[in-house]
Write a protein that holds these residues in place. Structure first.
Motif, short mmCIF file in Angstrom:
data_model
loop_
_atom_site.label_atom_id
_atom_site.label_comp_id
_atom_site.label_asym_id
_atom_site.label_seq_id
_atom_site.Cartn_x
_atom_site.Cartn_y
_atom_site.Cartn_z
N LEU B 317 -6.35 4.43 -2.01
CA LEU B 317 -6.19 5.61 -2.86
C LEU B 317 -7.00 6.76 -2.26
O LEU B 317 -8.04 6.55 -1.63
N ALA B 318 -6.53 7.98 -2.46
CA ALA B 318 -7.22 9.14 -1.89
C ALA B 318 -7.55 10.13 -3.00
O ALA B 318 -6.84 10.21 -4.01
N LYS B 319 -8.62 10.86 -2.79
CA LYS B 319 -9.00 11.91 -3.76
C LYS B 319 -8.16 13.14 -3.50
O LYS B 319 -7.63 13.34 -2.40
N GLU B 320 -8.11 14.01 -4.52
CA GLU B 320 -7.29 15.21 -4.43
C GLU B 320 -7.71 16.10 -3.26
O GLU B 320 -6.89 16.70 -2.59
N ASN B 321 -9.04 16.16 -3.00
CA ASN B 321 -9.53 17.08 -1.97
C ASN B 321 -9.47 16.50 -0.56
O ASN B 321 -9.73 17.19 0.41
N GLU B 322 -9.13 15.23 -0.43
CA GLU B 322 -8.98 14.65 0.90
C GLU B 322 -7.55 14.84 1.38
O GLU B 322 -6.66 15.14 0.59
N THR B 323 -7.33 14.65 2.71
CA THR B 323 -5.95 14.65 3.21
C THR B 323 -5.26 13.45 2.54
O THR B 323 -5.80 12.35 2.54
N HIS B 324 -4.11 13.68 2.00
CA HIS B 324 -3.48 12.55 1.31
C HIS B 324 -1.97 12.68 1.25
O HIS B 324 -1.40 13.76 1.46
N LEU B 325 -1.35 11.55 1.00
CA LEU B 325 0.09 11.49 0.75
C LEU B 325 0.28 11.34 -0.76
O LEU B 325 -0.64 10.93 -1.46
N THR B 326 1.48 11.66 -1.22
CA THR B 326 1.69 11.61 -2.66
C THR B 326 2.98 10.85 -2.99
O THR B 326 3.96 10.95 -2.26
N GLY B 327 2.91 10.12 -4.09
CA GLY B 327 4.11 9.44 -4.56
C GLY B 327 4.11 9.36 -6.07
O GLY B 327 3.12 9.71 -6.71
N THR B 328 5.21 8.89 -6.63
CA THR B 328 5.30 8.72 -8.07
C THR B 328 5.39 7.23 -8.36
O THR B 328 6.23 6.53 -7.78
N ILE B 329 4.53 6.76 -9.25
CA ILE B 329 4.50 5.32 -9.53
C ILE B 329 5.76 4.92 -10.29
O ILE B 329 6.10 5.51 -11.32
N GLY B 330 6.48 3.96 -9.75
CA GLY B 330 7.69 3.47 -10.41
C GLY B 330 7.42 2.18 -11.18
O GLY B 330 7.82 2.02 -12.33
N VAL B 331 6.75 1.28 -10.53
CA VAL B 331 6.46 -0.02 -11.14
C VAL B 331 4.99 -0.34 -10.87
O VAL B 331 4.48 -0.06 -9.79
N SER B 332 4.34 -0.90 -11.85
CA SER B 332 2.96 -1.31 -11.65
C SER B 332 2.83 -2.75 -12.09
O SER B 332 3.13 -3.10 -13.23
N GLU B 333 2.46 -3.61 -11.16
CA GLU B 333 2.34 -5.03 -11.49
C GLU B 333 0.87 -5.42 -11.44
O GLU B 333 0.25 -5.41 -10.38
N MET B 334 0.31 -5.75 -12.58
CA MET B 334 -1.10 -6.10 -12.64
C MET B 334 -1.24 -7.59 -12.29
O MET B 334 -0.66 -8.44 -12.94
N MET B 335 -1.97 -7.89 -11.22
CA MET B 335 -2.14 -9.28 -10.81
C MET B 335 -3.54 -9.78 -11.14
O MET B 335 -3.90 -10.88 -10.74
N ILE B 373 0.51 9.71 -7.64
CA ILE B 373 -0.59 8.94 -7.04
C ILE B 373 -0.84 9.46 -5.63
O ILE B 373 0.10 9.75 -4.89
N ASN B 374 -2.12 9.65 -5.30
CA ASN B 374 -2.49 10.11 -3.96
C ASN B 374 -3.03 8.94 -3.17
O ASN B 374 -3.87 8.18 -3.66
N PHE B 375 -2.54 8.80 -1.94
CA PHE B 375 -2.99 7.66 -1.16
C PHE B 375 -3.05 8.02 0.31
O PHE B 375 -2.57 9.07 0.74
N MET B 376 -3.67 7.17 1.08
CA MET B 376 -3.80 7.40 2.52
C MET B 376 -3.69 6.07 3.24
O MET B 376 -3.88 5.01 2.64
N PHE B 377 -3.35 6.15 4.53
CA PHE B 377 -3.26 4.93 5.33
C PHE B 377 -4.55 4.73 6.09
O PHE B 377 -5.15 5.69 6.55
#
Lengths: 293, 394
Positions: B317-335, B373-377
Motif C-alpha cells: 500500500l502507498a500513501k497519498e504523497n508517495e508515488t503510487h498507482l491507483t485502483g478501485t477495490i472490487g472484491v475484498s477477501e479477509m483471510m 486504493i493506492n499501491f506500489m510495486f
C-alpha cells in the motif's frame, strides 16, 4: 388410505411399456406351462377324448428308457457344447479385442451365424456333411471322411455339436468382447509394470475381472444347449437309431405325432424344472467368484 | 544409484489425417501441438538429467505432454526418438517390468479382485520371491503407509485415500529404483490431498528411490519437487528449483502458472537512457532495482513496450504523497493474517495480498469495496517481459 391412487405420467409410461410384454409373456410362456402341466395329468393323445390319470405320467417319465436315453444325450451334448463354445469364444474375443487391423469388420463377420436361423444353418451343414465332406474324403482318400458322419451312431452327435457351436459362438464372443472392455486399461498397465504378462496376465487379471460375463455365458449356453432342437431337426431327426434324440426333440416328436401328448407334457414340465435348477445352481456357484468393480 | 537421463526424448503420434478427412468434418484445433509430416508431436526434445534420489515434478496444463513423458519412462508408451537411460543403461526398448521402476496411477489401478495384501504381494510373487520375505515386505510397507488394518480387505471397501495408499504400497514393496507417480492426488478431496502430500514427502525420506511426479497442480509441484519441469504444448519451458521458477520465470506462461494467486500482468513501457532503465505504467514510474538494471544492461535490452509482472504478495500500500498507482477495490477477501484484494486498476483485475499485521486501524477501515486504493510495486520484485512473453532479464 381411501384416497384413490392417481397414476403419474411416469408411471403411465412404465405401465405402457410393461403391460404388453407381460401379456405376451403370459400368453406364450406362462399359459403353455400351466396347460402343459394340466395335460401332463391326462392321457391325452393329441386328439380325441382324454381322462385324468393323476401323477402317473410324471412317475413314468422317470421309468421310461427312451426318456432316460434322451436325457443322457442332451446332457452330454450340453456339457461338451458349453465347454467348447466358451473356450473358443473367449479365445476369439481376446483376439478380436486386441489391436488388430480390421477389428470391427471381423467382429461383424463373426456375429453373422447368430443372425441366421437354426434350421437354415442346420440344412446348410447337413448338405456339407452329406455331400461335400464325403466327396473331399473320397478325393483325398481319407476313409474316415468318406462316409457322412451323420449316418454314424458314434459320431452323429459331434456333427450337431459342430453346428451348434458354430452358431452359439457368435453371441458368446460378443458378450466376452464387451466383458473384456470393462477391464480398465490402467489395471493392465499396472500389471505390465508388475511383470504380469502373457498367461499370468490372463489368469490373474483378465479372467477374474470378466467372471460376471463367464457366468452369464455359461448359463445361457447351457440353457440353449439343453433345449437343442433346430439342429437335430435339420441334421439327424434324432437318428441314427435314436442316438441323437434330445429331450426337446423327443417331446416334440412323440408328443405331436407319437400320440403321447399327455406323457410328453409331463416330460416337458419336468424338463423345465431341471433347466431352472441348473441355471440357479450355476448362477449361485459362479456368482460367488464374481468381483464387483 | 539410479539416475534417469532423458536425452532428446520425443514422442510422435502418427498422423491419422487421411482418416479424419474422410469423415468430412472440419477438424477443430484442440491444442497448439506441433504437427509435422510424421504426425502430432506430443513431446519434443525433452532433455533432463535426474540425479539419484532426486524428486522431479513434471507440471503443466493438460495436454502438455507431461503424462506422455512419464509413460515413456515407464515403458507404457514407445519412445519415438532420443535416449532414455536408467542407471547408465539405455532402456528405450526394455520391457516395463525389467526397468526396475514402479508407478502409481491417478485412478489407483488396483486389482479389484485381490485383497490389499494380494495387491501388494502380486509384484513380489511374480518375481518369485520367498513367501516369508514377501510377507515381511508387505507388512513393512503397510506399516509405513498405515494400512495394516486393511490388509485383508478388498479395494472396493476402502476410501479413495486408502486406495491410493495401497497403490503406493504396491509400488514401494518392490523397492524400485525409480518411482513414477501420475497425478496420484487429483482424485482426492482437498483436505486429503494436503495430508497425502505431506505423507509423500515423509515417504521420500524413508525409501531410496528417484521420484518422477506428474501433476497439473502448481502447489504440489512447488511443495514436493527438488526441481520442477514446466511444460506446455509438448515443449519444456523451464527446469529449475521451485524458488528459481518463482523468482525467475522464463516467460509469462511460467510466471502465471507458478504461484497462487497468479502474477498480475500490466502493459507498460520500458525506457533506456544512458544505461539507466525505467519502467512506466501509464504515467507512473516504477522503480527497477540495481540488480535488475544490471541484467537488462547485460542483455542489451532496448526501449520497448513490455509486460510488467508483479506477484500479489509483492504489492504494498502507498500513501497519498508517495508515488503510487491507483485502483478501485472490487472484491475484498479477509483471510485473517492477510487480506486478498481484487482491484480494478488500469483495465486489469489486480490481485494484491496485504498483510493485516502492518495495517493501521484507519487503513483497515479504508479497505472496503468501491473505495480507491493506492499501491506500489516492490522494485526488486517486478518482472519484465517482452511483449512476446519472454523474460527480458534471462
Amino acid at each position: 388410505m381411501n384416497k384413490k391412487h392417481t397414476w403419474s405420467k411416469n408411471e403411465k409410461v412404465f405401465l405402457g411399456l410393461l403391460i404388453p410384454i407381460l401379456i405376451l409373456f403370459f400368453c406364450f410362456n406362462t399359459l403353455p406351462l400351466i396347460k402343459g402341466f394340466y395335460y401332463g395329468l391326462t392321457n391325452f393323445r393329441g386328439y380325441g377324448n382324454y381322462d385324468f390319470v393323476g401323477l402317473r405320467n410324471f412317475i413314468e417319465v422317470f421309468q421310461d428308457s427312451r426318456v432316460g436315453k434322451s436325457y443322457l444325450f442332451t446332457f452330454k451334448y450340453a456339457i461338451v457344447m458349453t465347454i467348447a463354445v466358451n473356450v473358443i469364444s473367449l479365445i476369439l474375443a481376446l483376439g478380436l479385442n486386441s489391436k488388430i487391423r480390421g477389428k470391427n469388420a471381423l467382429r461383424g463377420i463373426y456375429f453373422v451365424p447368430n443372425i441366421l436361423g437354426g434350421l437354415v444353418v442346420g440344412y446348410i451343414f447337413s448338405f456339407i456333411f452329406t455331400y461335400i465332406l464325403p466327396a473331399i474324403g473320397e478325393a483325398a482318400g481319407i476313409s474316415f471322411l468318406s462316409n457322412s458322419i451323420l449316418g454314424s451312431t458314434t459320431w452323429a452327435w459331434v456333427a450337431i455339436v459342430i453346428v451348434g457351436a458354430w452358431q452359439g459362438i457368435a453371441m458368446n464372443t460378443i458378450i466376452y468382447i464387451s466383458g473384456l472392455q470393462t477391464v480398465p486399461e490402467d489395471v493392465y498397465e499396472a500389471g505390465m509394470l508388475d511383470g504380469s504378462t502373457g498367461w499370468r496376465k490372463f489368469k490373474d487379471i483378465t479372467l477374474p475381472l470378466i467372471m460376471p460375463f463367464i457366468t452369464i455365458n455359461l448359463v445361457l449356453c447351457m440353457k440353449n444347449a439343453m433345449m437343442v432342437f433346430d439342429q437335430i431337426m435339420a441334421l439327424t431327426k434324432g437318428g441314427p437309431s435314436q442316438s441323437t434324440e434330445s429331450i426337446s426333440y423327443l417331446i416334440y416328436n412323440n408328443g405331436m405325432s407319437g400320440g403321447q401328448f399327455g406323457f410328453q407334457s409331463a416330460n416337458a414340465f419336468i424338463f423345465f424344472i431341471v433347466i431352472v435348477a441348473i441355471s440357479i445352481f450355476q448362477t449361485t456357484i459362479l456368482g460367488k467368484k464374481e468381483e464387483q468393480l | 544409484m539410479a539416475e534417469v537421463i532423458l536425452k532428446h526424448i520425443k514422442k510422435v503420434y502418427p498422423n491419422n489425417e487421411s482418416k479424419k478427412k474422410k469423415k468430412g468434418e472440419p477438424e477443430k484445433k484442440k491444442s497448439n501441438l506441433l504437427i509435422t509430416e510424421e504426425g502430432v508431436v506430443a513431446v519434443q526434445d525433452f532433455n533432463l538429467e535426474i540425479k539419484d534420489k532426486e524428486f522431479i515434478v513434471l507440471v503443466g496444463p493438460s495436454g502438455c505432454g507431461k503424462s506422455t513423458t512419464l509413460r515413456m519412462v515407464a515403458g507404457l508408451e514407445s519412445i519415438s526418438g532420443g535416449d532414455l537411460m536408467i542407471d547408465g543403461k539405455k532402456v528405450n526398448d526394455v520391457e516395463p517390468k525389467d526397468r526396475d521402476i514402479a508407478m502409481v496411477f491417478q485412478n489407483y489401478a488396483l486389482y479389484p479382485h485381490m485383497t490389499v495384501r494380494g495387491n501388494m504381494e502380486y509384484p513380489l510373487k511374480l518375481q518369485k520371491k520367498d513367501p516369508a520375505e514377501i510377507k515381511q515386505k508387505v507388512e513393512e510397507a503397510a506399516e509405513i503407509l498405515g494400512i495394516t488394518q486393511y490388509l485383508e480387505r478388498k479395494p472396493k471397501a476402502l476410501s479413495g485415500g486408502q486406495r491410493q495408499r495401497v497403490a503406493i504400497g504396491r509400488a514401494i514393496v518392490r523397492e524400485p529404483k525409480v518411482l513414477l507417480m501420475d497425478e496420484p492426488l487429483s482424485n482426492l478431496d482437498a483436505k486429503l490431498r494436503n495430508q497425502m502430500r505431506a505423507e509423500i514427502l515423509k515417504l521420500r525420506q524413508r525409501i531410496n528411490a528417484t521420484f518422477i511426479y506428474v501433476t497439473h497442480d502448481q502447489t504440489e509441484a512447488m511443495t514436493l519437487g527438488d526441481r520442477i519441469v514446466i511444460m506446455k504444448d509438448g515443449v519444456v519451458l523451464q527446469i529449475g528449483t521451485p524458488q528459481e521458477l518463482f523468482d525467475h520465470p522464463v516467460d509469462t506462461f511460467v510466471a502465471g502458472f507458478i504461484g497462487m494467486p497468479q502474477m498480475n500482468m500490466f502493459d507498460a513501457e520500458l525506457k533506456e537512457e544512458g544505461g539507466k532503465y525505467t519502467a512506466k505504467l501509464e504515467d507512473v514510474e516504477i522503480p527497477i532495482s540495481e540488480e535488475k538494471q544490471e541484467r537488462l544492461r547485460k542483455n542489451k535490452v532496448k526501449s520497448q513496450p513490455i509486460t510488467l509482472g508483479i506477484r500479489p504478495e509483492h504489492i504494498t500500500l502507498a500513501k497519498e504523497n508517495e508515488t503510487h498507482l491507483t485502483g478501485t477495490i472490487g472484491v475484498s477477501e479477509m483471510m485473517g493474517s492477510a487480506v486478498h484484494l481484487h482491484a480494478d486498476a488500469y483495465g486489469k483485475d489486480t490481485i494484491m495480498i496485504i498483510q493485516t499485521m502492518n495495517l493501521t486501524a484507519e487503513e483497515q477501515k479504508n479497505i472496503a469495496i468501491g473505495n480507491k486504493i493506492n499501491f506500489m510495486f516492490n522494485g526488486n520484485m517486478v518482472h519484465l517481459f517482452a511483449t512476446d512473453g519472454a523474460n527480458l532479464e534471462v
